[in-house]
Write a protein that holds these residues in place. Structure first.
Motif, short mmCIF file in Angstrom:
data_model
loop_
_atom_site.label_atom_id
_atom_site.label_comp_id
_atom_site.label_asym_id
_atom_site.label_seq_id
_atom_site.Cartn_x
_atom_site.Cartn_y
_atom_site.Cartn_z
N PHE B 84 0.86 -1.17 0.00
CA PHE B 84 0.00 0.00 0.00
C PHE B 84 0.90 1.22 0.00
CE2 PHE B 84 -2.76 -3.12 2.16
CZ PHE B 84 -3.87 -3.05 1.33
N ALA B 85 0.72 2.11 -0.96
CA ALA B 85 1.59 3.29 -1.00
C ALA B 85 0.89 4.44 -1.70
CB ALA B 85 2.89 2.96 -1.73
N GLY B 86 1.36 5.63 -1.42
CA GLY B 86 0.82 6.81 -2.07
C GLY B 86 1.72 8.00 -1.82
N ASP B 87 1.43 9.11 -2.50
CA ASP B 87 2.25 10.31 -2.33
C ASP B 87 1.43 11.50 -2.76
OD1 ASP B 87 2.93 10.78 -5.37
OD2 ASP B 87 3.22 8.64 -4.97
N ALA B 90 0.26 14.31 -8.44
CA ALA B 90 -1.00 14.01 -9.13
C ALA B 90 -0.98 12.56 -9.59
CB ALA B 90 -1.16 14.94 -10.31
N GLN B 91 -2.08 11.88 -9.41
CA GLN B 91 -2.21 10.46 -9.77
C GLN B 91 -1.20 9.57 -9.05
OE1 GLN B 91 -2.20 12.75 -12.54
NE2 GLN B 91 -4.43 12.75 -12.61
N CYS B 92 -0.66 10.03 -7.94
CA CYS B 92 0.25 9.20 -7.11
C CYS B 92 1.39 8.60 -7.91
CB CYS B 92 -0.53 8.05 -6.48
SG CYS B 92 -1.43 8.54 -5.03
N THR B 93 1.96 9.37 -8.83
CA THR B 93 2.93 8.77 -9.73
C THR B 93 4.24 8.36 -9.06
OG1 THR B 93 3.34 11.02 -10.42
CG2 THR B 93 2.18 9.61 -11.97
N ALA B 94 4.67 9.07 -8.03
CA ALA B 94 5.95 8.70 -7.42
C ALA B 94 5.91 7.23 -6.98
CB ALA B 94 6.26 9.62 -6.24
N SER B 95 4.84 6.86 -6.30
CA SER B 95 4.73 5.49 -5.80
C SER B 95 4.59 4.49 -6.94
CB SER B 95 3.52 5.36 -4.88
OG SER B 95 3.58 6.33 -3.87
N SER B 96 3.76 4.84 -7.93
CA SER B 96 3.53 3.91 -9.03
C SER B 96 4.81 3.68 -9.82
CB SER B 96 2.45 4.46 -9.96
OG SER B 96 1.27 4.70 -9.22
N TYR B 97 5.60 4.74 -10.03
CA TYR B 97 6.85 4.57 -10.76
C TYR B 97 7.85 3.79 -9.93
CZ TYR B 97 5.41 7.37 -14.73
OH TYR B 97 4.76 7.80 -15.86
N THR B 98 7.82 3.96 -8.63
CA THR B 98 8.68 3.16 -7.76
C THR B 98 8.31 1.68 -7.88
OG1 THR B 98 9.01 4.94 -6.20
CG2 THR B 98 9.33 2.71 -5.36
N MET B 99 7.00 1.42 -7.93
CA MET B 99 6.54 0.04 -7.94
C MET B 99 6.83 -0.67 -9.27
SD MET B 99 5.71 -0.57 -4.95
CE MET B 99 5.06 -2.23 -5.13
N ARG B 100 7.16 0.11 -10.33
CA ARG B 100 7.61 -0.52 -11.56
C ARG B 100 8.79 -1.43 -11.28
NH1 ARG B 100 8.54 4.29 -15.91
NH2 ARG B 100 10.24 4.71 -14.48
N GLY B 101 9.66 -0.92 -10.40
CA GLY B 101 10.89 -1.66 -10.13
C GLY B 101 10.72 -2.68 -9.02
N VAL B 102 9.70 -2.57 -8.23
CA VAL B 102 9.57 -3.49 -7.07
C VAL B 102 8.82 -4.75 -7.46
CG1 VAL B 102 8.64 -3.73 -4.74
CG2 VAL B 102 9.73 -1.60 -5.42
N ALA B 104 5.92 -6.03 -6.87
CA ALA B 104 5.11 -6.75 -5.89
C ALA B 104 3.68 -6.25 -6.08
CB ALA B 104 5.59 -6.42 -4.48
N PRO B 105 2.68 -7.04 -5.69
CA PRO B 105 1.30 -6.55 -5.81
C PRO B 105 1.16 -5.20 -5.11
CG PRO B 105 1.30 -8.86 -5.23
CD PRO B 105 2.73 -8.41 -5.16
N TYR B 106 0.38 -4.30 -5.73
CA TYR B 106 0.40 -2.91 -5.27
C TYR B 106 -0.99 -2.29 -5.37
CZ TYR B 106 0.99 2.13 -6.39
OH TYR B 106 0.86 3.48 -6.48
N ALA B 107 -1.40 -1.66 -4.30
CA ALA B 107 -2.63 -0.87 -4.33
C ALA B 107 -2.26 0.56 -3.98
CB ALA B 107 -3.65 -1.42 -3.35
N GLY B 108 -2.49 1.48 -4.92
CA GLY B 108 -2.16 2.89 -4.69
C GLY B 108 -3.22 3.53 -3.80
N VAL B 109 -2.74 4.41 -2.91
CA VAL B 109 -3.63 5.00 -1.93
C VAL B 109 -3.42 6.51 -1.95
CG1 VAL B 109 -4.02 5.24 0.55
CG2 VAL B 109 -3.58 2.98 -0.41
#
Lengths: 146, 342, 118
Positions: B84-87, B90-102, B104-109
């Motif tokens: 679970f991650a967020g920032d 706009a559109q929580c992109t920092a977390s989503s772009y981080t999760m490209r490399g991780v 793991a299953p991800y739900a943006g918050v």
């Protein structure tokens, strides 16, 4: 909760520290006055060769240039953090408001970033200034007719 | 399993925060909590890593926090079962772009500055109920990314008002595991209700978020029958000095005075120095203070039971320009100490 | 003497701006816009010209002077070409400052880079 928006507005006003108006004004006065003083020196310098109108334009251009350079070096914004309106109101502040988005939005591209955001802050100044001059021009023209 | 007490989700067998890490930038490095950070850099643009812009720089910062956290937990990316991650972008992109490399299953918050408590609460609910064994919760903020998105270009010269708060360049990451594992137990979580008391001043976020913090705290105390004195500390996210003052006043009026209140926004920086004004803010503020200060204190037994409330202001630039007031939210996570859990 | 007036008038105009920001919660962008429009009005009613003659750059460098420039420009253009002048006079007179801002901004974007100011 024992709270309503009206009551809360009073509470917030009381809890929020006021701006240090005297200090702010001293900064604004000396820095703003200083920039104008520099402008006057430049104007007198250009007056040695050119007429009033051209000297004024050259003064503006020179100040804009200095503002662009100091903005790029990161100095203008450091001064502005103290000087407030002292750096905002002179033409150097106008220049800073054009230069800063140009640098900032380079990451979004030259046309879609720099070009489209360049008047992000200064746009309203030009828009409403131009409108006001147009309205005044119309009045002035009409006054000449009667 | 968990049971409900009003809005409070109480874990009979608490999940734990098994590992955590905080990453920060230049101003955080000069702040009083610098010693607790796992990663600090003066190069907030990550130029040395060829980072092209501020948005990606925020992702870099998140990666530093995640890497340090997983290293401490002794696991690889692959073993994370849910994130679970967020920032604030706009559109929580920092977390989503981080999760490209991780991978793991991800739900943006999205919870604005309340994201750390929100993701932590969700992660605790999932690990506490056995839906996942290892859940990662993280968030961040980056002064430069936030400033250019919400305010003005970084090069723009402006004077900050005395109530303004400084967006932290910081990230925090926590790895949660199910009941019985070693770590700091999450005893309960409370999801807040949105509160709006008609504050319009975008330079006074602490005041806008205070009612949300008070509301969630009152829900918590009413639900659990506890008193503020039962805790070593009650920490709010980023109310800053103005919001903290207001919170103390309001809780006093509600008959629940807070003698042990602290605010992450006031802890992260030396107030009054270098443009900080009323304190720190941003999702990374409470996240990094949690990981650099609160969790270590619980680990070392200095504190035994605390409430951690991240507070968020839920407006956007559009709603602000349209003249809407600023709604706030606060989520509360109750943390214990290791011995208490066993 | 001119220098003293430039300093005092320029500083004074900035102080008024600061008071507006501190007391009215007007954002800087609104103060600037208000200043330019006010400059046009003050110039139109004929109050700004004497100030500009007394204080020189002290009156022309603040954004009020930008408005003054727009107003004087449009009057000159109307005198020269009649009604069409209302469309050309203002911006024409201010062209130097605007073009300089644009060109130097683009150069700064070419050479500069967004930096962490903290």
């Amino acid at each position: 909760m024992k709270l309503n928006p009206k009551q809360y507005d009073q509470m917030v006003k009381k809890a929020s520290p006021p701006s240090p108006v005297l200090k702010d004004c001293l900064w604004a006065f000396f820095v703003g006055g200083g920039i104008c003083l520099m402008g006057e020196a430049l104007r007198n310098f250009y007056l040695m060769w050119y007429d009033k109108e051209l000297a004024g334009t050259l003064t503006s251009i020179t100040l804009v240039f200095l503002s662009a350079v100091t903005t790029m070096l990161g100095w203008y914004q450091k001064l502005a953090a103290h000087a407030g309106a002292g750096t905002l109101v002179p033409i150097t502040g106008f220049a800073n408001s054009v230069v800063s988005p140009a640098i900032e939005f380079k990451a979004e591209g030259w046309v879609t970033g720099v070009g489209s955001k360049i008047f992000n802050i200064a746009g309203p100044v030009i828009a409403f200034g131009t409108l006001a001059s147009w309205v005044w021009g119309l009045l002035y023209w009409a006054m000449g007719k009667f | 399993m968990a049971f409900r007490r009003g809005d409070v989700l109480v874990f009979a067998k608490p999940p734990v925060i098994a590992a955590w890490a905080a990453a920060g930038g230049k101003k955080e490095k000069q702040g009083p909590l610098a010693g607790g950070f796992d990663f600090l850099t003066e190069d907030t643009a990550f130029t040395e890593e060829d980072c092209p812009n501020w948005e990606q720089a925020e992702s870099h910062l998140q990666q530093k926090a995640i890497d340090a956290c997983l290293r401490k937990a002794g696991i690889s990316h692959k073993e994370v079962e849910l994130t679970f991650a967020g920032d604030l972008q706009a559109q929580c992109t920092a977390s989503s772009y981080t999760m490209r490399g991780v991978q793991a299953p991800y739900a943006g918050v999205y919870g604005a500055c309340s994201t750390m408590a929100e993701t932590l609460a969700l992660a605790a609910a999932f690990t506490g109920s056995g839906l996942a064994r290892q859940v990662l919760a993280f968030t961040s903020s980056h002064f430069c990314a936030a400033e250019r998105q919400f305010r003005t270009p970084l090069e723009y010269g402006a004077k900050r008002t005395p109530t303004a708060q400084w967006t932290a360049t910081a990230a925090g990451a926590c790895l949660l595991r199910g009941p019985g594992s070693t770590g700091i137990p999450v005893l309960s979580v409370t999801f807040g209700r949105v509160q709006d008391y008609a504050v319009h001043d975008i330079n006074n976020m602490g005041a806008a978020m205070m009612p949300a913090a008070a509301s969630t705290l009152l829900q918590y105390f009413a639900g659990t029958g506890t008193r503020p004195e039962d805790f070593d500390a009650i920490l709010t996210g980023d109310l800053g000095q103005v919001g903290s003052d207001l919170l103390l006043q309001q809780m006093e009026r509600e008959g629940v005075p807070l003698p042990n209140h602290q605010d992450c926004g006031c802890l992260l920086y030396d107030l009054g120095s270098g443009n900080v004004q009323a304190g720190g803010s941003g999702a990374g503020c409470s996240a990094s203070v949690l990981c650099a200060h609160v969790l270590p204190k619980l680990l070392h037994g200095e504190w035994r039971r605390v409430l951690f409330l991240s507070t968020g202001a839920l407006m956007s630039q559009t709603t602000f320009l349209q003249g809407e007031s600023i709604p706030g939210i606060a989520h509360c996570v109750e943390l214990g100490c290791e011995e208490g859990a066993k | 003497m001119n220098y003293l007036w430039a300093f005092l008038v320029g500083g004074g105009i900035c102080v008024v701006g600061q008071l507006l920001i501190d007391y009215t919660k007007l954002s800087p962008a609104r103060v600037l816009t208000g200043y330019v429009v006010t400059g046009v009005v003050l110039s139109a009613v004929g109050w700004y010209k004497p100030l500009a003659e007394l204080a020189g750059a002290g009156a022309s460098v603040p954004l009020l002077g930008f408005g003054h420039l727009l107003a004087q420009g449009v009057m000159k253009a109307v005198d020269e070409m009649g009604l069409p002048g209302i469309f050309t006079g203002g911006i024409c007179a201010a062209a130097g400052g605007i073009t300089a801002s644009l060109v130097f901004a683009l150069l700064a974007a070419l050479l500069g880079k967004s930096k962490d100011q903290s």
